[in-house]
Motif scaffolding. Structure first.
Motif, short mmCIF file in Angstrom:
data_model
loop_
_atom_site.label_atom_id
_atom_site.label_comp_id
_atom_site.label_asym_id
_atom_site.label_seq_id
_atom_site.Cartn_x
_atom_site.Cartn_y
_atom_site.Cartn_z
N LYS A 542 0.73 -0.91 0.29
CA LYS A 542 0.35 0.11 -0.24
C LYS A 542 1.20 1.03 0.05
O LYS A 542 1.82 1.36 0.72
CB LYS A 542 -0.76 -0.08 1.54
CG LYS A 542 -2.26 1.56 1.00
CD LYS A 542 -2.76 1.22 1.98
CE LYS A 542 -3.94 2.23 2.71
NZ LYS A 542 -4.57 2.22 0.99
N LEU A 543 -0.01 2.27 -1.32
CA LEU A 543 1.36 3.06 -1.11
C LEU A 543 0.60 4.63 -0.71
O LEU A 543 -0.61 4.48 -0.58
CB LEU A 543 1.48 3.47 -2.40
CG LEU A 543 2.85 2.44 -3.03
CD1 LEU A 543 3.19 3.15 -4.40
CD2 LEU A 543 3.83 2.20 -2.47
N SER A 544 1.34 5.71 -0.24
CA SER A 544 0.27 7.09 -0.08
C SER A 544 0.41 7.61 -1.27
O SER A 544 1.00 7.40 -2.61
CB SER A 544 1.29 7.83 1.18
OG SER A 544 2.74 7.58 0.60
N THR A 545 -0.14 8.85 -1.73
CA THR A 545 -0.78 9.78 -2.38
C THR A 545 0.98 10.03 -3.28
O THR A 545 1.26 9.92 -4.26
CB THR A 545 -1.47 10.47 -3.04
OG1 THR A 545 -2.88 10.13 -2.16
CG2 THR A 545 -1.90 11.41 -4.17
N TRP A 546 1.25 10.70 -2.08
CA TRP A 546 3.04 11.13 -2.57
C TRP A 546 4.23 9.99 -3.09
O TRP A 546 4.65 10.26 -3.80
CB TRP A 546 3.60 11.54 -1.12
CG TRP A 546 4.91 12.15 -0.94
CD1 TRP A 546 5.19 13.74 -1.35
CD2 TRP A 546 5.87 11.59 -1.23
NE1 TRP A 546 6.43 13.76 -1.80
CE2 TRP A 546 6.72 12.07 -1.08
CE3 TRP A 546 6.43 10.16 -0.50
CZ2 TRP A 546 8.57 12.25 -1.40
CZ3 TRP A 546 8.03 9.97 -0.84
CH2 TRP A 546 8.84 11.22 -0.58
N GLN A 547 3.80 9.36 -2.40
CA GLN A 547 4.47 7.44 -2.84
C GLN A 547 4.81 7.87 -4.17
O GLN A 547 5.19 7.17 -4.91
CB GLN A 547 4.34 6.61 -1.89
CG GLN A 547 5.39 7.14 -0.53
CD GLN A 547 4.90 5.35 0.84
OE1 GLN A 547 3.91 4.81 0.56
NE2 GLN A 547 6.16 5.16 1.22
N MET A 548 2.72 7.97 -4.31
CA MET A 548 2.59 6.72 -5.96
C MET A 548 3.21 8.21 -6.82
O MET A 548 3.47 7.63 -7.67
CB MET A 548 1.13 6.42 -5.89
CG MET A 548 0.96 5.48 -5.55
SD MET A 548 -1.45 5.41 -5.52
CE MET A 548 -2.00 6.15 -4.19
#
Length: 587
Positions: A542-548
């Protein structure tokens, strides 16, 4: 044993025909190539009677009536005259064998006229005998073949089904059409048009007419010139995420002649290594132009095999051109008219364009339209006075607006990043996208940052694996791995690349050795691929929006954003029109 005797002219021609005329497609090849050599802009091919009746009509220059009888005799040609001409071939045909071979195994009628005469000539040939008479006809030539192999029943038995034989003809005509987009070709079978090109001298348009619009939407242009060596290559190659299951889609030409060249094919394969999966091949249409004196096309009667004067030069030239095309670097044609205004370069900010390290130094300029502007030869000469002599290629960065943030919709199955685009939806595999970025980053870095390991598990390897690692310890060191042998078959990691410091070293080594699997070719690349894979975000994470955002932003900067180093596609794009149509909405 029987006494030696002279064979008849007809039997000699039949034996010789076996080298030139293997099947109906061979007849089509020889006749259509003659039409191209005659300067035709339109060629019509009609196939009937299970591929044994062949009619080829063109609007070329025609055959002079005084030459018509000679044209059907053995080793008669208008295309070469001296020994020197054999090493300066500018035509597709030159051996003077085709027509004499065809008339020995078929019933042929030739109707032809040149522009100097108001009437033409009709020639009828059967059993190698030629008769002619005056007739009315248009400028050009019509070759009408009936009952191919009528007098060679043994050859007929070896032919495949009519559908298979026609497929060979169709593939041949497609290949010629791609080599000569300036000529309109039409192929008919039993009166039905199977293939037709417009002859607009536009290769992209011809590819669309021969294949489909889907193909051309997945192509990258290749264009490169080396004036010093007289080399030029042009055409199109597919993006790595658009592949075929065989090399039948390798349409390769030397001076617009279809060839089967292992050097050419190897150049393509090398350019696509680590871009496509094993067993997959790109779609390629490439024409290499070089001085006729630098290539020997007189190796085999079919003229498909060639030999080069400088094989390494040809390999490197083709490879680097494809690599540049896939990276969106295409040579910009220089204007031929009008004065060239000087370009002001702020702060002399000239950036060297680094090409693959090959044996040959090229003196051409590549231009990436989105990022660069064209630099003329005169400007380069002026700049060269102030820059090192070895710096031969330049591009000038153009200030660009800051890229807007990606419109990330979310994450699907904790594996795929959904990106909304103006014209559709992108689904990006998070692991594969980051793997491509890390792979290219490692490739470009001279010194990879390592993480020292305070404690490392002892790893046991086989004798053969230990020997392999010891022999290539410098390659592991180059990419940030420090390995120390405690015993003959036991080792520990003293350091690993910082980006994979959290990965178990035993797992890393196991993957590298598994990739090698007894084959040490491209060992460095396999180390890089394994490192990139281990350093990338995993599927299911699972990734945060920033990571994506970061993954997508970095992936956009890659030169080869199509696939991961293993050849798996990075992204699937769904056009908005296609989505709207599914839900029966207007776009």
């Amino acid at each position: 044993m029987a006494r030696i005797k002279q064979l008849s002219k007809h039997l000699i021609n039949q034996i010789a025909a076996g080298e030139v005329i293997e099947r109906p497609a061979s007849v089509v090849k020889e006749l259509v190539e003659n039409s191209i050599d005659a300067g035709s802009t339109k060629v019509s091919i009609e196939i009937n009677n299970e591929c044994r009746d062949i009619r080829v009509a063109d609007n070329g220059c025609g055959i002079h009536p005084d030459d018509i009888m000679l044209a059907f005799s053995k080793h008669a040609t208008s295309k070469i005259a001296t020994d020197e001409d054999l090493f300066d071939i500018h035509t597709l045909g030159f051996r003077g064998e085709a027509l004499s071979s065809i008339i020995s195994i078929s019933k042929l009628t030739c109707t032809t006229r040149t522009k100097e005469f108001e009437t033409g000539t009709r020639v009828k040939c059967e059993n190698s005998e030629v008769k002619y008479a005056e007739t009315g006809c248009a400028i050009g030539t019509i070759m009408d073949i009936k009952d191919l192999f009528y007098n060679l029943p043994a050859r007929l038995k070896f032919l495949k089904s009519s559908n298979t034989e026609f497929s060979y003809i169709q593939e041949l005509v497609q290949s010629i059409a791609l080599a000569h987009p300036e000529c309109s070709l039409e192929l008919k079978k039993n009166g039905k048009t199977v293939l037709k090109t417009s002859g607009q001298n536009n290769l992209l348009q011809t590819i669309k007419e021969v294949y489909s619009a889907d193909v051309i939407s997945n192509l990258k242009e290749v264009l490169k010139t080396d004036n010093l060596s007289g080399l030029k290559i042009s055409g199109y190659v597919s993006t790595p995420n658009y592949t075929r299951s065989s090399k039948k889609s390798y349409h390769i030409y030397i001076n617009s002649r279809t060839v089967k060249c292992p050097i050419f094919q190897k150049s393509i394969d090398t350019a696509y290594k680590s871009l496509i999966a094993s067993g997959k091949y790109p779609f390629v249409v490439l024409n290499l132009e070089l001085p006729p004196s630098d290539v020997d096309v007189n190796v085999h009667p079919t003229k498909k095999e060639v030999r080069y004067k400088n094989t390494n030069q040809i390999f490197n030239f083709i490879y680097s051109a494809i690599h540049a095309g896939l990276s969106n670097f295409v040579e910009r044609q220089q204007p031929t008219q009008g004065p060239i205004e000087p370009v002001q370069f702020a702060n002399n900010n000239i950036v060297d364009f680094v090409q693959p390290k090959l044996e040959q130094s090229e003196e051409i300029i590549f231009d990436k339209p989105d990022d660069t502007i064209y630099v003329t030869d005169k400007q380069i000469a002026k700049m060269s006075e102030e820059t090192p002599a070895a710096q031969k290629q330049f591009f000038v960065p153009v200030e660009k607006e800051t890229e807007p943030e990606e419109n990330i919709i979310g994450q699907y199955k904790n594996t795929y990043i959904l990106v909304e685009k103006e014209d559709g939806l992108e689904i990006v595999d998070q692991h594969i996208a980051e793997e491509r970025y890390i792979y290219e980053k490692l490739m470009s870095e001279k010194n990879i940052v390592s993480q020292m390991l305070f404690v490392s598990d002892v790893i046991e390897v086989s004798s053969s694996e230990a020997e392999l690692i010891k022999e290539n310890i410098d390659k592991f060191e180059k990419f940030g791995f420090g390995i120390e042998f405690l015993k003959e078959n036991e080792l520990i990691f003293k350091k690993v690349p910082q980006m994979i410091a959290k990965v178990n070293p035993q797992e890393i080594l196991a993957d590298i050795l598994e990739n090698i699997d007894g084959n040490i070719d491209r060992l460095e690349e396999k180390i890089l691929i394994t490192t990139s894979c281990k350093a990338s975000v995993k599927a299911g994470q699972k990734l945060s929006t920033w990571q994506m955002q970061e993954i997508i932003k970095k992936w956009r900067t890659t030169k080869m954003p199509y696939t991961c180093p293993h050849g798996r596609p990075v992204v699937k794009f769904f056009p908005h029109k296609e989505i709207a149509a599914f839900f029966q909405r207007n776009a």
